[in-house]
Design a protein around this motif. Structure first.
Motif, PDB file in Angstrom:
ATOM      1  N   LEU A 258       0.852  -1.183   0.000  1.00  0.00           N
ATOM      2  CA  LEU A 258       0.000   0.000   0.000  1.00  0.00           C
ATOM      3  C   LEU A 258       0.890   1.236   0.000  1.00  0.00           C
ATOM      4  CD1 LEU A 258      -2.517  -1.106   2.773  1.00  0.00           C
ATOM      5  CD2 LEU A 258      -2.889  -1.156   0.309  1.00  0.00           C
TER       6      LEU A 258
ATOM      7  N   ARG B 127       0.783   5.495   0.358  1.00  0.00           N
ATOM      8  CA  ARG B 127      -0.018   6.649   0.746  1.00  0.00           C
ATOM      9  C   ARG B 127       0.860   7.892   0.766  1.00  0.00           C
ATOM     10  NH1 ARG B 127      -3.048   3.158   0.022  1.00  0.00           N
ATOM     11  NH2 ARG B 127      -4.833   2.471   1.238  1.00  0.00           N
TER      12      ARG B 127
ATOM     13  N   GLU C 190      -5.149  -6.444   4.423  1.00  0.00           N
ATOM     14  CA  GLU C 190      -5.235  -5.285   3.529  1.00  0.00           C
ATOM     15  C   GLU C 190      -6.351  -4.352   3.991  1.00  0.00           C
ATOM     16  OE1 GLU C 190      -5.215  -4.088  -1.177  1.00  0.00           O
ATOM     17  OE2 GLU C 190      -5.488  -6.194  -0.629  1.00  0.00           O
ATOM     18  N   ASP C 191      -7.481  -4.910   4.369  1.00  0.00           N
ATOM     19  CA  ASP C 191      -8.579  -4.091   4.899  1.00  0.00           C
ATOM     20  C   ASP C 191      -8.143  -3.374   6.176  1.00  0.00           C
ATOM     21  OD1 ASP C 191     -10.215  -4.932   2.827  1.00  0.00           O
ATOM     22  OD2 ASP C 191     -11.320  -6.382   4.053  1.00  0.00           O
TER      23      ASP C 191
ATOM     24  N   TRP D 136      -5.034  -2.679   7.280  1.00  0.00           N
ATOM     25  CA  TRP D 136      -4.015  -1.662   7.029  1.00  0.00           C
ATOM     26  C   TRP D 136      -4.602  -0.438   6.322  1.00  0.00           C
ATOM     27  CZ3 TRP D 136      -0.080  -1.381   9.853  1.00  0.00           C
ATOM     28  CH2 TRP D 136       0.702  -2.486  10.222  1.00  0.00           C
ATOM     29  N   THR D 137      -5.529  -0.659   5.395  1.00  0.00           N
ATOM     30  CA  THR D 137      -6.163   0.470   4.708  1.00  0.00           C
ATOM     31  C   THR D 137      -6.852   1.369   5.736  1.00  0.00           C
ATOM     32  OG1 THR D 137      -6.427  -0.780   2.653  1.00  0.00           O
ATOM     33  CG2 THR D 137      -7.905   1.104   2.986  1.00  0.00           C
TER      34      THR D 137
ATOM     35  N   GLY E 140      -5.650   5.215   7.082  1.00  0.00           N
ATOM     36  CA  GLY E 140      -6.631   6.318   7.127  1.00  0.00           C
ATOM     37  C   GLY E 140      -6.650   6.958   8.515  1.00  0.00           C
TER      38      GLY E 140
END
Length: 147
Positions: free
Chosen positions: A14, A16, A133-134, A136-137, A141
């Motif tokens: 990911l 960002r 993944e969910d 960490w996303t 945020g």
């Protein structure tokens, strides 16, 4: 379903961008009081306990708690520490201690902040990778809101 021998284990990456300096983001990842403010997959959870010893061979421990009182404990060992640039650590849930994976956080300064790359590797299976993944996303945020 476990990864067959010889097949690469699932991983995720990911990226960002944050309008904050690498130093500020590093502090968010390495200060136990800062971690309590943001390290969780969503705002409905809390992070009541954090312990960090940010040095090669040092350990971390984080306890997250859901609104319903369910606790999630994760810990690991720091494998690489380059202040304000790179943090590599193992990742093990208390509930599945046999499933150790590896997390790498890299911070790259940009003209208006920092690019953060998070790689989480060596998952047992795709389902576990997708759940992380969910998580960490959501956590990234939360980090943005904290910064």
């Amino acid at each position: 379903m476990a990864t067959p021998p010889g097949k690469e284990k699932p991983s995720l990456c990911l990226v960002r961008h944050y309008k904050a300096t690498p130093e500020k983001i590093w502090q968010a990842w390495t200060d136990p009081e800062a971690l309590k403010q943001w390290f969780r997959p969503d705002a409905s959870m809390t992070t009541p306990e954090t312990e960090v010893d940010v040095r090669i061979g040092g350990q971390f421990y984080i306890k997250m708690k859901s609104g319903e009182g369910e606790e999630h404990h994760v810990s690991g060992i720091y494998k690489e520490v380059i202040p304000n640039r790179k943090l590599v650590f193992t990742w093990t849930w208390k509930s599945t201690p046999e499933r150790e994976s590896l997390v790498t956080i890299e911070l790259e300064p940009t003209d208006d902040g920092t690019e953060l790359t998070l790689r989480h590797e060596q998952f047992t299976d795709e389902e576990t990778r997708d759940l992380h993944e969910d998580g960490w996303t959501g956590a990234l945020g939360q980090l943005e809101s904290y910064l």
